[in-house]
Motif scaffolding. Structure first.
Motif: not given
Length: 97
Positions: A1-23
């Protein structure tokens, strides 16, 4: 089964959880519908992986920084760069197809 792995910046900014994914910059060539389908799909994978927050996609084309993020977060993202994202990479997200 092929898969793709992304590097992620999982940060909390201004009270919000952000999952930032470079594509890939090829996202610029996709329709808005396809871009949103990718974001929605990655949101599901992130939730399954236990990552809290909204998935935001970021990429560069030439010297320009692009993003897909909630409207309320646009001021924060407009001040962002790929260097900021790279410095904040702290997780991997593997998506099995």
């Amino acid at each position: 089964m092929p898969s793709t792995t992304y590097e992620v910046a999982h940060i909390r900014e201004q009270g919000q959880d952000m999952i930032i994914i470079p594509v890939s910059s090829s996202l610029s060539n996709m329709s808005n519908t396809k871009q949103n389908e990718l974001r929605d799909s990655l949101q599901l994978y992130a939730r399954d992986a236990g990552l809290a927050g909204e998935v935001c996609l970021v990429w560069e084309t030439g010297n320009r920084f692009y993003f897909i993020a909630p409207n309320l977060w646009h001021p924060f993202f407009k001040g962002m760069s790929m260097n900021f994202v790279a410095r904040n990479i702290n997780k991997k997200l593997t998506c099995k197809s």
